[in-house]
Design a protein around this motif. Sequence first.
Motif, short mmCIF file in Angstrom:
data_model
loop_
_atom_site.label_atom_id
_atom_site.label_comp_id
_atom_site.label_asym_id
_atom_site.label_seq_id
_atom_site.Cartn_x
_atom_site.Cartn_y
_atom_site.Cartn_z
N TRP A 413 5.78 -46.78 40.70
CA TRP A 413 5.16 -48.01 41.19
C TRP A 413 3.84 -48.30 40.48
CZ3 TRP A 413 9.28 -49.72 42.76
CH2 TRP A 413 10.07 -49.16 43.75
N GLU A 414 3.07 -47.25 40.17
CA GLU A 414 1.82 -47.44 39.43
C GLU A 414 2.11 -48.04 38.04
OE1 GLU A 414 -1.29 -46.97 40.30
OE2 GLU A 414 -1.38 -45.50 41.94
N SER A 415 3.10 -47.47 37.36
CA SER A 415 3.44 -47.95 36.02
C SER A 415 3.99 -49.37 36.07
CB SER A 415 4.47 -47.01 35.37
OG SER A 415 3.96 -45.68 35.29
N LEU A 416 4.80 -49.65 37.09
CA LEU A 416 5.35 -50.99 37.22
C LEU A 416 4.25 -52.01 37.50
CD1 LEU A 416 7.77 -52.88 37.35
CD2 LEU A 416 8.08 -52.24 39.76
N GLY A 417 3.28 -51.65 38.33
CA GLY A 417 2.18 -52.55 38.62
C GLY A 417 1.37 -52.88 37.38
N MET A 418 1.12 -51.87 36.55
CA MET A 418 0.42 -52.10 35.29
C MET A 418 1.20 -53.04 34.39
SD MET A 418 -0.54 -49.33 32.31
CE MET A 418 1.22 -49.10 31.97
N LEU A 419 2.51 -52.82 34.28
CA LEU A 419 3.36 -53.66 33.43
C LEU A 419 3.36 -55.11 33.90
CD1 LEU A 419 5.44 -54.00 31.14
CD2 LEU A 419 7.21 -53.32 32.78
N VAL A 420 3.48 -55.31 35.22
CA VAL A 420 3.50 -56.67 35.76
C VAL A 420 2.19 -57.39 35.47
CG1 VAL A 420 3.61 -58.03 37.89
CG2 VAL A 420 5.20 -56.14 37.55
N ALA A 421 1.07 -56.70 35.64
CA ALA A 421 -0.24 -57.31 35.39
C ALA A 421 -0.40 -57.67 33.92
CB ALA A 421 -1.34 -56.36 35.84
N MET A 422 -0.02 -56.78 33.03
CA MET A 422 -0.16 -57.06 31.60
C MET A 422 0.74 -58.21 31.18
SD MET A 422 -0.46 -53.26 29.90
CE MET A 422 -0.73 -53.97 28.27
N ARG A 423 1.94 -58.27 31.73
CA ARG A 423 2.84 -59.38 31.39
C ARG A 423 2.33 -60.70 31.97
NH1 ARG A 423 9.07 -58.32 32.17
NH2 ARG A 423 8.68 -57.25 30.19
N ALA A 424 1.80 -60.67 33.18
CA ALA A 424 1.32 -61.90 33.81
C ALA A 424 0.16 -62.51 33.03
CB ALA A 424 0.89 -61.61 35.25
N TRP A 425 -0.68 -61.67 32.42
CA TRP A 425 -1.86 -62.17 31.71
C TRP A 425 -1.76 -61.96 30.21
CZ3 TRP A 425 -4.46 -58.93 35.93
CH2 TRP A 425 -4.52 -59.67 37.13
#
Length: 471
Positions: A413-425
């Motif tokens: 979940w930590e890695s997925l959260g990082m990926l989502v944030a980087m993709r969103a911005w």
Amino acid sequence: MSLTDDPEAEQLIQKMVDPTRGWVRTFTDEKQMIRFLGGPPVISPLGLVVKTKTNLQGAETTKKRIILDAKRSRANECAMAPWRILLPRPFHAVDDALKLMRSARSANMRRHSDMERIRVEHLVADYEDAFWAIPLFPTERRFQVCKWGDTWIVLLRTGQGTKTGGLTWGLISATAGRFGQSLFQAWEVLVQIYTDDPLSAVAGTDEERDLRMATIMVLWSALGLGVAFHKASRGFDTVWIGARFRLFADKVIVSINPELLRDLLALITKLLSKPIASIKLVRRMAGQANHIAGLVFAWRPFISDLWGALKKATHSPSRIDAHIYTRQIKSCLTWLECFLTHRCGTLERHYSLQHHFNEGEPRLIAFDASLWGFGAILMESGRVAKYIYDAWGKADERKFGHKIGCPKGQQTWESLGMLVAMRAWKDEWATARTCLTLQGDSMTALYMAGSTHSKSEGDVHLARELSMLLG
């Protein structure tokens, strides 16, 4: 391949046994040879390594190298290799060139406008007959003996194909590189050596670069290494260890040598066409792909399956000895085929001074995740510019195999959260000259961001998505 299978074998042997070179000593009497060696010899068959290279003009050159097959004679079992030589990657050459460009930029700003500008240029000048430059210790000679027809050949120099031959040469090569570097300041010349292929990044005016390059080649010759002048090249567009480097005033453009790409694509196509694959071919293909991944970081998570399959086949041989099932690595092969046919991704990289030395506008993405959701903020110039948060859903459970609220899925979940944030911005950090910092409390996620690789099988999909995002 065996030397006996080559039509030019006799000419190659005559070059090796030429007495004026002092590489070997020949005998026609076996007893006389044993007296010279001080004991019975270990006879190794001769092999031949053939390499075909294509230069930037499209001309092909073929290089043939005789090797001593010490593995078949089991002479290598008597040797020990207690250390490994660390070789440079294409990125090290990029780093050297950009360091000199930064120094040149500062120097040019201080120079009068009518003065000649300082530029950075590459010199590629290989050593000639590198391994034959290293004398072989007398007590080691009986382990490096071969026979051609009725002639016994005793090597007086370190033979290629022996277990420690590469280590011996590596130490000499590294010493020669340090000698060369010691002649110049760090803003004048920076030297990298890959086995017997030196690359020198040289800064200065036209006259200064000429003098410094001449000094380097005179040093190699004075040390007895020799320079392969017929292959030497210099300029702002050169090829070194399978990569093409184009130098500009404020950036370096690096691309993979087209010859290597063609060879790798042909090998992948061959492996995909058969239900089983030779371990030898897979290992060769993995080595070529790993070399490219040293430059194109996005490849790293896509070749992990290759090493896993090779490790399993080596430690737990199946009923198809020396082979593995292609379906084990089909996903990896398909991805690499897509990269090579330009259907996905690029095999060229641009390295600018601003990016390399973090001279862009700073941006920070701070992220965190729990067992039920995640949140992240984007900071610009010390202020929070944007934020995002969301809860995990049933689709996430099915995709990653972790139940929401279960502690086992925390790192995922930590890695997925990082990926989502980087993709969103992505538009905030990928399209502008920025210095991006990631902040989080998960070492797994931060390791993945830095290496685009995951040690967990469950998170390998996240690593691949991240590598594609970073390009």
